[in-house]
Design an enzyme around this catalytic site. Structure first.
Site, PDB file in Angstrom:
ATOM      1  N   ASN A 120     -41.645  38.738  34.173  1.00 42.56           N
ATOM      2  CA  ASN A 120     -41.485  37.549  33.342  1.00 42.56           C
ATOM      3  C   ASN A 120     -40.024  37.493  32.917  1.00 42.56           C
ATOM      4  OD1 ASN A 120     -44.328  37.100  33.402  1.00 42.56           O
ATOM      5  ND2 ASN A 120     -44.586  38.638  31.801  1.00 42.56           N
TER       6      ASN A 120
ATOM      7  N   ASP B 271     -47.711  51.083  30.639  1.00 41.79           N
ATOM      8  CA  ASP B 271     -47.736  50.006  29.642  1.00 41.79           C
ATOM      9  C   ASP B 271     -48.720  50.382  28.529  1.00 41.79           C
ATOM     10  OD1 ASP B 271     -47.069  46.630  29.906  1.00 41.79           O
ATOM     11  OD2 ASP B 271     -48.416  47.365  28.349  1.00 41.79           O
TER      12      ASP B 271
ATOM     13  N   HIS C  82     -37.952  44.244  32.924  1.00 42.68           N
ATOM     14  CA  HIS C  82     -39.016  45.168  33.324  1.00 42.68           C
ATOM     15  C   HIS C  82     -39.869  44.532  34.398  1.00 42.68           C
ATOM     16  CE1 HIS C  82     -40.226  42.860  29.798  1.00 42.68           C
ATOM     17  NE2 HIS C  82     -41.475  42.861  30.278  1.00 42.68           N
TER      18      HIS C  82
ATOM     19  N   HIS D 223     -43.569  44.682  36.137  1.00 43.34           N
ATOM     20  CA  HIS D 223     -44.936  45.172  35.947  1.00 43.34           C
ATOM     21  C   HIS D 223     -45.513  45.576  37.302  1.00 43.34           C
ATOM     22  CE1 HIS D 223     -45.663  43.335  31.837  1.00 43.34           C
ATOM     23  NE2 HIS D 223     -44.672  42.574  32.249  1.00 43.34           N
TER      24      HIS D 223
HETATM   25  P1  5GP Z   1     -43.553  41.027  28.993  1.00 43.61           P
HETATM   26  O1  5GP Z   1     -44.549  40.133  28.346  1.00 43.61           O
HETATM   27  O2  5GP Z   1     -42.233  41.071  28.252  1.00 43.61           O
HETATM   28  O3  5GP Z   1     -43.379  40.762  30.463  1.00 43.61           O
HETATM   29  O4  5GP Z   1     -44.180  42.483  28.952  1.00 43.61           O
HETATM   30  C1  5GP Z   1     -43.905  43.414  27.960  1.00 43.61           C
HETATM   31  C2  5GP Z   1     -44.850  44.555  28.151  1.00 43.61           C
HETATM   32  O5  5GP Z   1     -44.384  45.654  27.418  1.00 43.61           O
HETATM   33  C3  5GP Z   1     -46.262  44.260  27.686  1.00 43.61           C
HETATM   34  O6  5GP Z   1     -47.184  44.425  28.768  1.00 43.61           O
HETATM   35  C4  5GP Z   1     -46.493  45.269  26.563  1.00 43.61           C
HETATM   36  O7  5GP Z   1     -47.800  45.772  26.541  1.00 43.61           O
HETATM   37  C5  5GP Z   1     -45.469  46.339  26.871  1.00 43.61           C
HETATM   38  N1  5GP Z   1     -44.972  47.063  25.713  1.00 43.61           N
HETATM   39  C6  5GP Z   1     -44.484  46.493  24.579  1.00 43.61           C
HETATM   40  N2  5GP Z   1     -44.082  47.462  23.721  1.00 43.61           N
HETATM   41  C7  5GP Z   1     -44.296  48.649  24.348  1.00 43.61           C
HETATM   42  C8  5GP Z   1     -44.088  50.003  23.963  1.00 43.61           C
HETATM   43  O8  5GP Z   1     -43.591  50.323  22.871  1.00 43.61           O
HETATM   44  N3  5GP Z   1     -44.438  50.963  24.854  1.00 43.61           N
HETATM   45  C9  5GP Z   1     -44.970  50.659  26.083  1.00 43.61           C
HETATM   46  N4  5GP Z   1     -45.291  51.692  26.878  1.00 43.61           N
HETATM   47  N5  5GP Z   1     -45.202  49.391  26.460  1.00 43.61           N
HETATM   48  C10 5GP Z   1     -44.858  48.393  25.605  1.00 43.61           C
END
Ligand code: 5GP
Length: 132
Positions: free
Chosen positions: A84, A29, A97, A99
């Site tokens: 999420n 991440d 995704h 985590h």
């Molecule tokens: P969500 O809030 O959708 O469950 O989590 C999205 C996650 O994707 C976040 O923890 C954020 O830091 C990560 N993320 C967003 N854009 C990118 C990216 O371009 N590259 C990587 N490696 N992680 C990303």
């Protein structure tokens, strides 16, 4: 167009990939809650886990399990496995995704004490509503 994660799958933008097979990708991440925080995705761009066929979801969980065991052995850590699903649930990237957050100290990434209270009889109502 496609999501940012589809671009990572297509190698159009870089990511620190730690695992890949025909249907899945896992990468660090970009804004980690802990060092080693990893995202595991199906390459197919499902929006939420509810949208996934059961077989695809189960295959994703097999990868999550494999990596969780690997993290525990390698980092000597506990692990939070989080997802999420839906904007209201805090989903920012519209591509499924999971985590994987290595935990090596007591710092809580979410407040376990922040709970709501049922009104009288409401718990029974929810139990009946959610019974499957
Ligand atoms: P969500 O809030 O959708 O469950 O989590 C999205 C996650 O994707 C976040 O923890 C954020 O830091 C990560 N993320 C967003 N854009 C990118 C990216 O371009 N590259 C990587 N490696 N992680 C990303």
């Amino acid at each position: 167009m496609g999501t940012i994660f589809e671009k990572i799958v297509a190698r159009e933008i870089p990511a620190d990939i730690i695992y890949e097979d025909a249907k899945h990708l896992a990468f660090l991440d970009i804004a980690p809650l802990e060092k080693g925080h990893t995202l595991i995705i199906p390459k197919k761009a499902y929006l939420t886990v509810m949208e996934m066929p059961e077989t695809d979801f189960c295959e994703l969980m097999v990868v999550v399990h494999k990596l969780a065991k690997h993290f525990e052995k390698t980092l000597h850590c506990g692990i939070n496995i989080l997802n999420n699903s839906g904007e209201i649930a805090g989903q920012e990237v519209p591509h499924v995704h999971i985590h994987l957050v290595p935990r090596r100290e007591e710092k809580s990434i979410y407040n376990k004490k922040a709970h709501v209270n049922y009104l009288p009889n409401e718990m029974e109502i929810y139990k009946n509503k959610l019974k499957l």
